[in-house]
Design a protein around this motif. Structure first.
Motif, mmCIF file in Angstrom:
data_model
loop_
_atom_site.group_PDB
_atom_site.id
_atom_site.type_symbol
_atom_site.label_atom_id
_atom_site.label_comp_id
_atom_site.label_asym_id
_atom_site.label_seq_id
_atom_site.Cartn_x
_atom_site.Cartn_y
_atom_site.Cartn_z
ATOM 1 N N ARG A 3 0.846 -1.183 0.000
ATOM 2 C CA ARG A 3 0.000 0.000 0.000
ATOM 3 C C ARG A 3 0.889 1.243 0.000
ATOM 4 N N ILE A 4 0.265 2.376 -0.197
ATOM 5 C CA ILE A 4 0.970 3.657 -0.167
ATOM 6 C C ILE A 4 0.434 4.472 0.989
ATOM 7 N N GLU A 5 1.332 4.923 1.851
ATOM 8 C CA GLU A 5 0.940 5.718 3.009
ATOM 9 C C GLU A 5 1.885 6.912 3.155
ATOM 10 N N LYS A 6 1.355 8.093 3.083
ATOM 11 C CA LYS A 6 2.112 9.319 3.327
ATOM 12 C C LYS A 6 3.417 9.356 2.529
ATOM 13 N N GLY A 7 3.327 9.019 1.251
ATOM 14 C CA GLY A 7 4.496 9.091 0.387
ATOM 15 C C GLY A 7 5.469 7.948 0.542
ATOM 16 N N MET A 8 5.023 6.855 1.191
ATOM 17 C CA MET A 8 5.885 5.703 1.400
ATOM 18 C C MET A 8 5.261 4.465 0.763
ATOM 19 N N LEU A 9 6.092 3.527 0.314
ATOM 20 C CA LEU A 9 5.641 2.190 -0.044
ATOM 21 C C LEU A 9 5.707 1.352 1.217
ATOM 22 N N VAL A 10 4.606 0.715 1.566
ATOM 23 C CA VAL A 10 4.525 -0.032 2.814
ATOM 24 C C VAL A 10 4.030 -1.444 2.526
ATOM 25 N N GLY A 11 4.697 -2.435 3.138
ATOM 26 C CA GLY A 11 4.286 -3.819 2.958
ATOM 27 C C GLY A 11 4.250 -4.564 4.270
#
Length: 211
Positions: free
Chosen positions: A46-54
């Motif tokens: 997912r994308i959160e606050k300009g980050m790629l998160v897994g």
């Protein structure tokens, strides 16, 4: 004679300039979309606050999973910031490069991995191929370089058959591939390892392609 002198002078000036004109670093992530990337963006990434998160801190990640580029890269300098969090199960992540996706299982990748996690901090692993750590830094020294549960600057230099890894400015790996059958180009991917309640976040992903 004068023409020969001018040719010599032009060669003296042009040769260094030609070598210096490598492409400038570009961003691999626009901070808003998965453009240029592919993977399980419905459940794992997912994308959160300009980050790629897994991954997940509430549910155990069932198996390794990768978000990878759609473009193939050969020689490059890759820089990114990475943060790994979690305290239940196997907490591990990494950056695949010169890699490709497997067809079985389809979620796995094969190739080099700049590893990131307990007992594997800033080491070079050969994912789904030789299945072993190729080079690792000193176990005690590397712990003084890592910012736990915080952002770390990871750098990968892959130039011909030489691979160097840097974590927060410290070189952790200097490896020369001697097996000519190992591909020296492929995809770049971000891993979240299965078997733990773990989450990885990456940002500021910049790559400079080299001749």
């Amino acid at each position: 004679m004068k023409s020969l002198i001018w040719i010599g002078l032009l060669s003296f000036v042009c040769i260094p300039l030609c070598f210096a004109q490598s492409p400038k670093p570009i961003s691999l992530f626009d901070g808003k979309t998965f453009r240029g990337w592919e993977g399980d963006t419905l459940h794992t990434w997912r994308i959160e606050k300009g980050m790629l998160v897994g991954g997940s801190l509430t549910n155990t990640v069932p198996h390794n999973d990768f978000l990878c580029t759609q473009k193939i890269y050969s020689n490059f300098i890759l820089k990114l910031k990475i943060k790994l969090t979690g305290d239940q199960g196997f907490i591990n992540s990494g950056v695949q490069f010169r890699s490709k996706r497997l067809s079985n299982p389809a979620y796995e990748m094969i190739g080099y991995q700049a590893d990131f996690g307990k007992d594997y901090w800033a080491s070079l692993y050969d994912e789904s191929r030789r299945n072993k750590t190729l080079v690792k830094p000193n176990d005690q020294e590397v712990l003084t370089w890592i910012k736990f549960n915080d952002w770390n600057e990871y750098e990968i230099k892959a130039i011909n058959n030489q691979i160097r890894l840097y974590i927060n400015g410290h070189m952790s790996v200097d490896y020369t591939e001697i097996d000519a059958s190992i591909p020296q180009s492929g995809l770049i991917g971000i891993q979240i390892h299965g078997g733990g309640k773990a989450q990885v976040a990456v940002k500021d992903i910049m790559i400079q392609e080299l001749p």
